[in-house]
Design a protein around this motif. Structure first.
Motif, short mmCIF file in Angstrom:
data_model
loop_
_atom_site.label_atom_id
_atom_site.label_comp_id
_atom_site.label_asym_id
_atom_site.label_seq_id
_atom_site.Cartn_x
_atom_site.Cartn_y
_atom_site.Cartn_z
N LYS A 58 1.25 -1.73 -0.17
CA LYS A 58 0.06 -0.17 -0.13
C LYS A 58 1.14 1.67 -0.03
O LYS A 58 0.90 2.38 -0.54
CB LYS A 58 -0.88 -0.04 1.18
CG LYS A 58 -2.39 0.31 0.74
CD LYS A 58 -3.35 -0.24 2.55
CE LYS A 58 -2.99 0.30 3.78
NZ LYS A 58 -3.55 -0.76 4.32
N ASN A 120 -5.92 -4.29 12.04
CA ASN A 120 -5.81 -5.48 10.67
C ASN A 120 -5.49 -7.08 10.57
O ASN A 120 -5.57 -7.75 10.05
CB ASN A 120 -5.00 -5.10 9.53
CG ASN A 120 -5.35 -3.79 8.76
OD1 ASN A 120 -6.58 -3.39 8.53
ND2 ASN A 120 -4.89 -3.46 8.06
N LYS A 142 -19.12 -0.67 13.97
CA LYS A 142 -17.66 -0.33 14.23
C LYS A 142 -18.97 1.36 13.61
O LYS A 142 -18.29 2.50 14.16
CB LYS A 142 -16.99 -0.26 12.86
CG LYS A 142 -17.53 -0.07 11.65
CD LYS A 142 -16.34 -0.91 10.63
CE LYS A 142 -17.08 -0.90 9.65
NZ LYS A 142 -15.46 -1.70 8.72
N SER A 213 -11.04 1.12 14.48
CA SER A 213 -12.11 1.33 13.19
C SER A 213 -12.40 2.76 13.59
O SER A 213 -12.37 4.06 12.32
CB SER A 213 -12.59 0.22 12.14
OG SER A 213 -13.30 1.20 11.24
O1 C5P Z 1 -13.03 -1.12 8.08
P1 C5P Z 1 -12.58 0.23 8.41
O2 C5P Z 1 -13.28 1.07 7.20
O3 C5P Z 1 -12.09 0.68 8.86
O4 C5P Z 1 -11.72 0.42 7.58
C1 C5P Z 1 -10.31 1.13 7.03
C2 C5P Z 1 -8.96 0.44 6.21
O5 C5P Z 1 -8.77 0.89 5.40
C3 C5P Z 1 -8.29 -1.29 7.72
O6 C5P Z 1 -7.86 -1.73 6.80
C4 C5P Z 1 -6.61 0.60 6.99
O7 C5P Z 1 -5.23 -0.64 7.02
C5 C5P Z 1 -7.17 0.84 5.84
N1 C5P Z 1 -7.15 2.22 5.41
C6 C5P Z 1 -5.92 2.17 4.30
N2 C5P Z 1 -5.69 4.16 4.32
C7 C5P Z 1 -6.33 4.72 4.42
C8 C5P Z 1 -7.41 4.47 5.64
C9 C5P Z 1 -8.38 3.46 5.42
O8 C5P Z 1 -4.94 1.53 3.97
N3 C5P Z 1 -5.84 6.12 4.44
#
Ligand code: C5P
Length: 360
Positions: A58, A120, A142, A213
């Motif tokens: 990512k 995660n 959540k 979350s």
């Molecule tokens: O279920 P929820 O919406 O909280 O999940 C968020 C997911 O998105 C998590 O796995 C988090 O690591 C990822 N995330 C991300 N980058 C962001 C915001 C969330 O990778 N800017």
């Protein structure tokens, strides 16, 4: 009104929401399937390695986007003074991006980074101990935690309908939990083999994941919407701060394994089946889409996308895993869906993740 960003004529807002709904279901199903004892006879893959790999992926993808989207307009003078030629311009852009990434407020991302790494990892515990549909429905809690954190941290107000819908949500999740417990008892009573699946552990993991979350989501949006820093730069910062918390459980687990580098890699990636890799890729995609949804959409629509994904997972669970649909499960799921709908119905003082929050 400013033109909405779009792809193939479809506004990014709707595209990101639809993709999020499909991604959410795909992730739940893939994760549950990849952790099923029947698919991994010699044990399962390391969730900690999976989380670390997804954070690195990512971060790398976000870094490429951050570089490509870098806005150097208005800096042409500065650029021509300090650099010449393609390599000079490239060096200038890399330096500028580095400056943006390690700006004074970058530490703020360490808070959601740690929370998301914990979340995660917890997701894998939940997926290993709960049926896909039960996991998905319970994860709707959540919405409740996001509300609590928004009220507590941002002093947001909720309408009475929204408070009512939150109570319904808790009730619906409770009904689903009762039915899952009964189903588990029935299964263990029938089988002589001892099962490693512990629904209570799964529920505890989902509950904790709901808390992280809510807090991480509210915090990430506060940071994002309080500065002009590009979303992709914020994502790189998020991944950067995820590395230490993601590596820690791996180091702790393998601190006594004094093997060669090759041996360690083999241990870390033991049982990484194609489904495990697919789970990681879908998780990466989810992180990127979530970031886009937070930027281009809002929490109201994000809630709808998630509730739509319950229906998708539910139908797929029945078709793929012969998930038993009991009337109690139907009742619990329906209550959760109605509660999600009620909660998202706009009314005065309605809650969404704040659009102009204050960050300390
Ligand atoms: O279920 P929820 O919406 O909280 O999940 C968020 C997911 O998105 C998590 O796995 C988090 O690591 C990822 N995330 C991300 N980058 C962001 C915001 C969330 O990778 N800017």
């Amino acid at each position: 009104t400013p033109k909405q960003p779009s792809l193939w004529g479809i506004p990014l807002k709707y595209l990101s929401l639809l993709t999020l709904a499909i991604q959410n279901s795909a992730l739940t199903l893939l994760m549950t399937y990849s952790r099923m004892p029947a698919t991994v006879s010699s044990g399962t893959y390391s969730a900690a390695t999976a989380v670390l790999v997804s954070e690195l992926l990512k971060g790398s993808i976000s870094l490429v986007f951050a570089f490509l989207r870098q806005d150097t307009s208005g800096h042409s003078n500065e650029m021509s003074q300090t650099s010449s030629g393609i390599t000079g311009r490239l060096r200038y852009r890399i330096r500028r991006l580095g400056g943006e990434m390690f700006s004074t407020d970058c530490w703020k991302l360490s808070i959601p980074a740690i929370l998301y790494v914990v979340q995660n990892n917890l997701q894998y515990v939940a997926a290993s101990n709960l049926p896909a549909a039960t996991f998905q429905v319970t994860y709707q809690m959540k919405i409740l935690t996001t509300a609590i954190f928004s009220v507590a941290l941002l002093r947001k107000r909720l309408s009475s309908t929204q408070w009512f819908s939150l109570v319904c949500l808790a009730l619906g999740v409770g009904i689903v939990q009762i039915q899952a417990g009964m189903q588990h008892k029935a299964i263990t009573a029938l089988s002589t083999a001892t099962s490693s699946v512990v629904p209570l552990k799964g529920f505890a993991a989902v509950t904790a994941a709901c808390f992280t979350s809510g807090l991480a989501g509210v915090y990430f949006e506060m940071v994002l919407k309080n500065s002009k820093t590009d979303l992709w730069v914020r994502n790189v910062q998020l991944s950067f701060f995820s590395i230490i918390p993601a590596i820690t459980p791996i180091v702790v687990a393998h601190r006594t394994d004094v093997t060669s580098g090759e041996g360690l890699i083999a241990t870390l990636f033991h049982n990484f089946t194609p489904t495990a890799w697919a789970t990681i890729l879908v998780q990466v995609l989810g992180g990127l889409i979530t970031a886009l949804v937070i930027k281009y959409s809002d929490n109201i629509l994000k809630g709808f996308a998630t509730s739509l994904s319950i229906v998708i997972s539910f139908v797929a669970s029945v078709a793929l895993f012969h998930f038993h649909v009991s009337p109690v499960f139907m009742l619990g799921s329906s209550v959760v869906l109605v509660a999600t709908y009620l909660y998202n119905t706009p009314s005065s003082g309605s809650l969404s993740r704040p659009s102009t929050p204050r960050v300390q």
